[in-house]
Design an enzyme around this catalytic site. Structure first.
Site, PDB file in Angstrom:
ATOM      1  N   ALA A  34       8.016  11.275 -15.660  1.00 37.07           N
ATOM      2  CA  ALA A  34       8.255  11.927 -16.995  1.00 37.07           C
ATOM      3  C   ALA A  34       9.408  11.500 -17.676  1.00 37.07           C
ATOM      4  O   ALA A  34      10.170  10.881 -17.180  1.00 37.07           O
ATOM      5  CB  ALA A  34       8.728  13.690 -16.638  1.00 37.07           C
ATOM      6  N   GLY A  73      12.201   3.991  -7.967  1.00 43.01           N
ATOM      7  CA  GLY A  73      12.082   3.780  -6.371  1.00 43.01           C
ATOM      8  C   GLY A  73      13.118   5.046  -6.016  1.00 43.01           C
ATOM      9  O   GLY A  73      13.741   5.765  -6.597  1.00 43.01           O
ATOM     10  N   SER A  75      16.318   5.911  -4.493  1.00 40.66           N
ATOM     11  CA  SER A  75      17.851   5.198  -4.747  1.00 40.66           C
ATOM     12  C   SER A  75      18.581   5.243  -3.670  1.00 40.66           C
ATOM     13  O   SER A  75      19.697   4.724  -3.542  1.00 40.66           O
ATOM     14  CB  SER A  75      18.212   5.457  -6.025  1.00 40.66           C
ATOM     15  OG  SER A  75      18.627   6.720  -5.929  1.00 40.66           O
ATOM     16  N   SER A 110      19.576  -4.149  -3.728  1.00 49.01           N
ATOM     17  CA  SER A 110      20.565  -3.457  -3.588  1.00 49.01           C
ATOM     18  C   SER A 110      21.682  -4.027  -2.644  1.00 49.01           C
ATOM     19  O   SER A 110      21.269  -5.106  -1.479  1.00 49.01           O
ATOM     20  CB  SER A 110      20.408  -2.003  -3.055  1.00 49.01           C
ATOM     21  OG  SER A 110      21.495  -1.293  -2.533  1.00 49.01           O
ATOM     22  N   ASN A 111      22.954  -3.834  -2.740  1.00 49.38           N
ATOM     23  CA  ASN A 111      23.741  -4.344  -1.616  1.00 49.38           C
ATOM     24  C   ASN A 111      23.492  -3.820  -0.007  1.00 49.38           C
ATOM     25  O   ASN A 111      23.795  -4.549   1.052  1.00 49.38           O
ATOM     26  CB  ASN A 111      25.177  -3.916  -2.134  1.00 49.38           C
ATOM     27  CG  ASN A 111      25.497  -2.481  -2.009  1.00 49.38           C
ATOM     28  OD1 ASN A 111      25.853  -1.758  -0.926  1.00 49.38           O
ATOM     29  ND2 ASN A 111      25.163  -1.672  -3.143  1.00 49.38           N
ATOM     30  N   HIS A 112      22.556  -2.580  -0.110  1.00 46.31           N
ATOM     31  CA  HIS A 112      22.254  -2.013   1.237  1.00 46.31           C
ATOM     32  C   HIS A 112      21.134  -3.035   1.851  1.00 46.31           C
ATOM     33  O   HIS A 112      21.132  -2.633   3.056  1.00 46.31           O
ATOM     34  CB  HIS A 112      21.972  -0.741   0.833  1.00 46.31           C
ATOM     35  CG  HIS A 112      22.946   0.153   0.376  1.00 46.31           C
ATOM     36  ND1 HIS A 112      24.307   0.433   1.282  1.00 46.31           N
ATOM     37  CD2 HIS A 112      23.315   0.745  -0.822  1.00 46.31           C
ATOM     38  CE1 HIS A 112      24.994   1.131   0.466  1.00 46.31           C
ATOM     39  NE2 HIS A 112      24.362   1.201  -0.884  1.00 46.31           N
ATOM     40  N   TYR A 139      16.326   2.504   3.506  1.00 44.67           N
ATOM     41  CA  TYR A 139      16.312   2.332   1.908  1.00 44.67           C
ATOM     42  C   TYR A 139      16.800   0.653   2.006  1.00 44.67           C
ATOM     43  O   TYR A 139      16.008  -0.064   1.017  1.00 44.67           O
ATOM     44  CB  TYR A 139      17.230   3.249   1.164  1.00 44.67           C
ATOM     45  CG  TYR A 139      17.817   2.672  -0.145  1.00 44.67           C
ATOM     46  CD1 TYR A 139      17.085   2.821  -0.878  1.00 44.67           C
ATOM     47  CD2 TYR A 139      19.219   2.031  -0.113  1.00 44.67           C
ATOM     48  CE1 TYR A 139      17.366   2.250  -2.287  1.00 44.67           C
ATOM     49  CE2 TYR A 139      19.611   1.543  -1.264  1.00 44.67           C
ATOM     50  CZ  TYR A 139      18.774   1.647  -2.430  1.00 44.67           C
ATOM     51  OH  TYR A 139      19.167   1.163  -3.665  1.00 44.67           O
ATOM     52  N   SER A 168      27.248  -0.881  -7.118  1.00 38.07           N
ATOM     53  CA  SER A 168      27.363   0.439  -7.573  1.00 38.07           C
ATOM     54  C   SER A 168      27.228   0.685  -9.248  1.00 38.07           C
ATOM     55  O   SER A 168      28.365   0.462  -9.582  1.00 38.07           O
ATOM     56  CB  SER A 168      28.620   1.116  -6.853  1.00 38.07           C
ATOM     57  OG  SER A 168      28.959   0.566  -5.779  1.00 38.07           O
ATOM     58  N   ARG A 177      35.355   2.124  -2.481  1.00 36.81           N
ATOM     59  CA  ARG A 177      34.739   1.012  -2.489  1.00 36.81           C
ATOM     60  C   ARG A 177      34.144   0.377  -3.663  1.00 36.81           C
ATOM     61  O   ARG A 177      34.100  -0.810  -4.012  1.00 36.81           O
ATOM     62  CB  ARG A 177      33.470   1.496  -1.503  1.00 36.81           C
ATOM     63  CG  ARG A 177      32.382   0.542  -1.345  1.00 36.81           C
ATOM     64  CD  ARG A 177      31.425   1.214  -0.278  1.00 36.81           C
ATOM     65  NE  ARG A 177      30.122   0.144  -0.449  1.00 36.81           N
ATOM     66  CZ  ARG A 177      29.094   0.430  -1.092  1.00 36.81           C
ATOM     67  NH1 ARG A 177      29.173   1.594  -1.967  1.00 36.81           N
ATOM     68  NH2 ARG A 177      28.084  -0.301  -1.016  1.00 36.81           N
TER      69      ARG A 177
HETATM   70  C1  15L Z   1      22.631   1.715  -4.143  1.00 34.77           C
HETATM   71  O1  15L Z   1      21.679   0.989  -3.651  1.00 34.77           O
HETATM   72  C2  15L Z   1      22.160   3.251  -4.521  1.00 34.77           C
HETATM   73  O2  15L Z   1      20.909   2.829  -5.358  1.00 34.77           O
HETATM   74  C3  15L Z   1      23.376   3.800  -5.227  1.00 34.77           C
HETATM   75  O3  15L Z   1      22.687   5.050  -5.167  1.00 34.77           O
HETATM   76  C4  15L Z   1      24.632   3.661  -4.524  1.00 34.77           C
HETATM   77  O4  15L Z   1      24.789   4.340  -3.550  1.00 34.77           O
HETATM   78  C5  15L Z   1      24.864   2.058  -4.541  1.00 34.77           C
HETATM   79  O5  15L Z   1      23.909   1.529  -3.812  1.00 34.77           O
HETATM   80  C6  15L Z   1      26.279   2.028  -3.736  1.00 34.77           C
HETATM   81  O6  15L Z   1      26.086   1.127  -2.814  1.00 34.77           O
HETATM   82  O7  15L Z   1      27.207   2.268  -4.321  1.00 34.77           O
END
Ligand code: 15L
Length: 271
Positions: A34, A73, A75, A110-112, A139, A168, A177
């Site tokens: 949307a 996606g 997040s 992502s950093n994750h 994730y 971030s 952080r």
């Molecule tokens: C991410 O990948 C997330 O999408 C976002 O919500 C934040 O949490 C970010 O990382 C982060 O590490 O700050």
């Protein structure tokens, strides 16, 4: 005229980037489930509605697009079936459709993807952008899966795919952080522009971070691609440090995500 498809345009990053990516000579095509009421179609702004998990929706959205910024996606951490469907299958839909049109793909990683890396193990330049996967959550794993799928499509079809390991990305850094991991919205737009302008990048992984004084991640790979961030979270340091939470996770790249019960955003009670 360049046509740039943005998936997930109504999400957090999509909203921060929409106006920043508008420019003469470019048509933005926004795809999301949307659209906000204040986003109105115009000759420079095309609105498409549908899910990135539907291959037909994605193929239609990519028709005539030169590039796609794939932000859509889940997040944060979420249940396995949802993460698999939206983040992995959705990314396949984008890459597979792009491989048929040749559109350049910018993937929001992502950093994750490397969240379980200890900061102490980062080299003097910070964690390299192509550090091997060390996901901290389903994730984070889904982001490594998207990167590796992107690599496969790049190798198999010659597609240009740039995976952005975003730190971030918020209007301002909100915790200690983030003084290290912040990607300012203006730098996020600079990063996208650099990825679009780079001649034939092939497959790359770059960090999506600002020029933070306390950064944990290397800027070298982004700079090689033409990304020169200008912002620094340090100007927010005094405020952020005054409100610092004593138990913030700062030793692992992924911060608080590294403590989540998998599939949830809750933490077990601390002993
Ligand atoms: C991410 O990948 C997330 O999408 C976002 O919500 C934040 O949490 C970010 O990382 C982060 O590490 O700050």
């Amino acid at each position: 005229m360049q046509r740039l498809l943005v998936t997930g345009s109504s999400g957090g990053m999509g909203r921060l980037l929409r106006e920043r990516l508008a420019r003469p000579g470019r048509v933005l095509r926004l795809l999301d489930l949307a659209h906000p009421d204040d986003v109105v179609a115009s000759p420079d702004l095309e609105l498409r509605t549908g899910s990135v998990t539907d291959p037909a929706v994605v193929a239609r959205a990519l028709d005539g697009a030169d590039a796609v910024l794939h932000l859509a996606g889940i997040s944060v951490e979420g249940p396995w079936p949802d993460v698999l469907d939206v983040n992995v299958h959705g990314t396949w839909c984008v890459l597979d459709a792009a491989s048929r049109t040749g559109a350049r793909v910018l993937l929001a990683s992502s950093n994750h993807a490397v969240g379980m890396l200890a900061r102490a193990d980062a080299g003097p330049q910070g964690v390299p952008a192509d550090a091997p996967p060390r996901p901290d959550t389903y994730y984070g794993w889904s982001k490594t899966a998207g990167e590796s799928l992107g690599r496969m499509y790049a190798d198999r079809t010659g597609l240009d795919v740039v995976a952005l390991r975003i730190g971030s990305c918020f209007a301002v850094p909100t915790n200690v952080r983030a003084l290290s991991t912040w990607l300012s919205p203006d730098d996020a737009a600079r990063l996208v522009e650099a990825c679009l302008a780079a001649p034939s990048p092939g497959f790359r992984t770059v960090w999506g971070i600002s020029r933070n004084t306390r950064r944990w991640f290397s800027l070298a790979e982004g700079e090689a691609l033409g990304y020169h961030p200008l912002d620094d979270a340090e100007r927010f340091a005094a405020d952020v440090l005054a409100r610092a939470e004593p138990d913030e996770v700062l030793d692992l790249v992924g911060g608080g995500f590294t403590e989540y019960v998998l599939g949830t955003t809750s933490r077990p009670p601390r002993p």
